[in-house]
Design an enzyme around this catalytic site. Structure first.
Site, short mmCIF file in Angstrom:
data_model
loop_
_atom_site.label_atom_id
_atom_site.label_comp_id
_atom_site.label_asym_id
_atom_site.label_seq_id
_atom_site.Cartn_x
_atom_site.Cartn_y
_atom_site.Cartn_z
CE1 TYR A 122 -4.14 1.78 0.35
CE2 TYR A 122 -2.83 3.27 1.70
CZ TYR A 122 -3.98 3.00 0.98
OH TYR A 122 -4.96 3.94 0.89
N GLY A 160 2.78 4.69 0.27
CA GLY A 160 4.18 5.04 0.39
C GLY A 160 5.06 3.90 0.88
CE LYS A 218 4.64 11.41 1.51
NZ LYS A 218 4.41 12.82 1.21
CG HIS A 246 6.58 16.63 2.79
ND1 HIS A 246 5.94 16.40 3.99
CD2 HIS A 246 5.78 16.10 1.84
CE1 HIS A 246 4.81 15.77 3.77
NE2 HIS A 246 4.69 15.57 2.48
CB SER A 296 -0.92 15.15 7.33
OG SER A 296 -0.84 14.90 8.71
CB CYS A 356 -1.76 21.99 7.47
SG CYS A 356 -1.49 21.58 9.21
CG ASN A 389 -7.87 21.66 0.11
OD1 ASN A 389 -8.10 20.75 -0.68
ND2 ASN A 389 -8.40 21.70 1.32
CG ASP A 427 3.53 15.06 -1.25
OD1 ASP A 427 3.21 15.62 -0.18
OD2 ASP A 427 3.99 13.90 -1.29
CG ASN A 450 -4.05 6.96 4.42
OD1 ASN A 450 -3.79 8.13 4.21
ND2 ASN A 450 -3.22 5.98 4.07
CB ALA A 451 -9.92 6.26 1.09
NE ARG A 452 -3.07 8.49 1.11
CZ ARG A 452 -2.17 9.44 1.36
NH1 ARG A 452 -1.84 10.30 0.41
NH2 ARG A 452 -1.64 9.55 2.57
NE ARG A 504 -5.81 21.35 11.09
CZ ARG A 504 -6.98 21.70 10.54
NH1 ARG A 504 -7.89 22.32 11.25
NH2 ARG A 504 -7.24 21.41 9.28
N GLY A 519 -9.95 29.31 -1.22
CA GLY A 519 -9.57 30.27 -2.26
C GLY A 519 -9.19 31.64 -1.73
CG ASN A 562 -5.89 30.14 2.37
OD1 ASN A 562 -6.37 30.85 3.26
ND2 ASN A 562 -5.88 28.83 2.44
#
Length: 605
Positions: free
Chosen positions: A219, A221, A228, A248, A270, A272, A276, A295, A385-387, A418, A513, A515
């Site tokens: 699965y 990484g 990674k 990163h 993650s 944060c 987006n 990433d 953690n679905a991808r 955060r 947006g 931001n």
């Protein structure tokens, strides 16, 4: 699956690669060897293999053409940091933030596990380029794997196939990446749709020899070793030794209403808002935001002394839950076709769904375990953690320069965490050394802060805590060394915090947006067209004219003042946490960072 002779044969005369493949084949004893060429026909064959095995389900061609859903073993759903090892020659070189294991002992242990591990399976030879083909910032890797899921995913995530072998040539260097799901099909063993070895997972890095060995997981990484493992853990060591940066970080292209272009990288832990931001649709009229990468950034100095960045990846491997039409419309548009979804729900009309994809959930779906699901179900439809795995070129906001082999020149770097309290919406470092200090103290609050008190901080320096392939204090020293390079034209460094809250627990800043308003201020700082206010922690926007543009934004002057406020007492409250965190690195922590901390304390009074 039957392969033609041409597919069996290596189309490379790289003697080191051929010898390594033969050596691994002798150790792991696969039934067949397939050298991947990266062609469309090959991908279709891989997909059919996975469909036949029950690993893939084809999604509706009307809803999501060329796309598939996979459901992993419930014991194989995420990166396993506690089974991730840095096997440097000396334990001290791994540092206190990594798991270390003696390299000789680990080689012996792993060799035992890999012995016969590919019996009954095909070993795929997956050559790949991290970064644009032929770029001076790019490097070649080769992954040997017994997972067709990994081979198919690596075609999306990297520039995989014959083109990478062509760049490698007869005597080129490559990073060897060895992977097995750890489930040999010996006599009497029945295959399963998601083979893995839940009891024996190892993700192992040998930094001195630039090798990656991964066993037991199929699965993410753990198994897609270009991500990674190579692009950060091994590449960070290469970057230190060779004088560049493997970070990163997302990479953005910003274009002002006047047509001026600047490039920005940003490092966030993650949860944060990194993806987006990478695919943002700006709300400020006339501004354009385009995506170079979401990433990872590899940066090398150009002849002009500037840092030039490439996105080493070829696809996006994003967390699905929370990604939706409201939070990230560009991501949703990227996923319309040619994508692989893992551990998401499947709708009755043959599409995928996850929490946050749409405002209204489907009335019925099949969850990631393969069971019936309705909105009344106790458990979520999709794993947290679905991808999604999807080609970056499909992103509507992808910049034309994203594949430029020269890379793009970086004007600014952003750090962030955060933080409900203390940290303003944006502040700028005074200089590079101060910026390294800001990045080294990046943190998020893990406990709620009450009435303005500072919560418990979780430090994630430069968002590299799980991904630095060597001692974190030496990593900070490398950043400082970069800043001392003769003739370097360094980016400005900023720290952002979209998550500050008022006393009632409401977010003060709308985010997403909006931001872009902060990015516009950062842009103007880079071009020298706006001033900032001096504070003990750095430079913040002025309130009112010349600060952050809030035209058309429903935010009060009081809220904006609070967003940008720097309260010395609150900052002093968290200094002890920073000191304790720095002490963890012992004598290897660069003295410049202690100096920066002491200066901050002095300025706070």
């Amino acid at each position: 699956m039957t392969y033609t002779e041409a597919q069996h044969e290596a189309t490379t005369d790289n003697a080191r690669l051929r010898a390594w493949v033969a050596e691994v084949a002798e150790l792991t004893r696969p039934d067949a060897i397939h050298w991947c060429d990266g062609s469309d026909e090959e991908y279709e064959q891989l997909a059919q293999t996975l469909l036949d095995a029950g690993t893939f389900e084809r999604l509706s061609d009307e809803k999501r053409p060329g796309s598939f859903l996979a459901r992993s073993d419930p014991a194989d759903v995420a990166r396993v940091e506690d089974r991730t090892f840095i096997c440097s020659q000396h334990e001290s070189d791994a540092g206190p933030t990594n798991n270390w294991f003696d390299p000789a002992e680990m080689r012996e242990k792993m060799t035992g596990l890999f012995t016969g591990s590919m019996q009954g399976r095909t070993m795929y030879v997956v050559p790949f380029s991290m970064g644009p083909i032929g770029s001076p910032i790019s490097y070649i890797g080769v992954q040997l794997t017994d997972s067709a899921y990994v081979a198919a995913s690596m075609r999306i995530m990297t520039r995989m196939g014959q083109a990478a072998l062509d760049v490698l040539g007869a005597d080129g260097e490559f990073v060897p990446c060895l992977h097995s799901v750890g489930m040999p099909l010996t006599e009497g063993v029945e295959d399963v749709s998601w083979p893995c070895n839940a009891e024996n997972k190892y993700i192992v890095h040998f930094p001195e020899t630039r090798e990656i060995w991964s066993y037991g997981s199929g699965y993410g990484g753990n198994a897609l070793l270009g991500k990674k493992c190579f692009a950060l853990r091994i590449a960070s060591v290469m970057a230190r030794d060779e004088g560049w940066m493997a970070e990163h970080m997302l990479i953005l292209k910003l274009t002002s209403p006047g047509g001026v272009v600047k490039y920005v990288t940003a490092a966030f832990p993650s949860a944060c808002g990194k993806t987006n931001l990478a695919m943002m649709i700006p709300t400020v009229p006339g501004w354009k935001v385009e995506t170079i990468g979401d990433d990872i950034a590899w940066m090398k100095f150009g002849a002009d002394g500037r840092l030039y960045a490439v996105n080493p990846e070829y696809g996006f491997f994003g967390v699905a839950p929370g990604t939706g039409v409201l939070t990230n419309p560009n991501a949703i548009r990227t996923l319309v076709r040619n994508s692989v979804f893992t551990n998401c729900a499947k709708t009755d009309d043959g599409d995928v769904w996850w929490e946050g994809l749409t405002p209204e959930p489907p009335a019925h779906a099949t969850d990631w375990h393969g069971n019936d699901w309705t909105p009344a179900s106790e458990k979520p439809s999709s794993h947290p953690n679905a991808r999604f795995t999807t080609p970056a070129a499909q992103c509507p906001s992808i910049a034309p320069e994203w594949e430029d082999p020269k890379g793009v020149p970086i004007d600014a770097m952003l750090f962030g965490g955060r933080r409900a309290t203390v940290v303003p919406l944006v502040h700028e470092a005074r200089d590079w050394e101060h910026g390294v200090f800001l990045g080294s103290t990046m943190s998020s609050e893990t406990t709620a802060a009450q009435a303005g008190a500072v919560g418990k901080l979780r430090f994630d320096p430069m968002a590299m805590l799980p991904f630095c392939g060597y001692h974190m204090a030496d990593y900070f020293a490398h950043w400082l060394e970069v800043g001392r390079r003769d003739g370097a034209q360094l980016p400005r460094i900023f720290y952002v915090n979209w998550f500050r809250k008022d006393d009632d627990g409401r977010f003060l800043w709308p985010g997403y947006g909006e931001n872009s308003r902060v990015l516009a201020w950062i842009f103007r700082r880079c071009e020298g067209s706006t001033e900032a206010e001096e504070t003990p922690i750095g430079l913040v926007p002025r309130t009112g004219h010349g600060g952050i543009d809030t035209d058309g934004l429903d935010i009060s002057d009081e809220a904006l003042t609070e967003l940008l406020a720097v309260d010395p007492e609150q900052w002093k409250q968290q200094l002890q946490q920073v000191r304790e965190y720095f002490e963890r690195f012992g004598e290897r922590l660069p003295p410049e960072l202690w100096t920066q901390l002491n200066k901050l304390e002095e300025r706070l009074g």
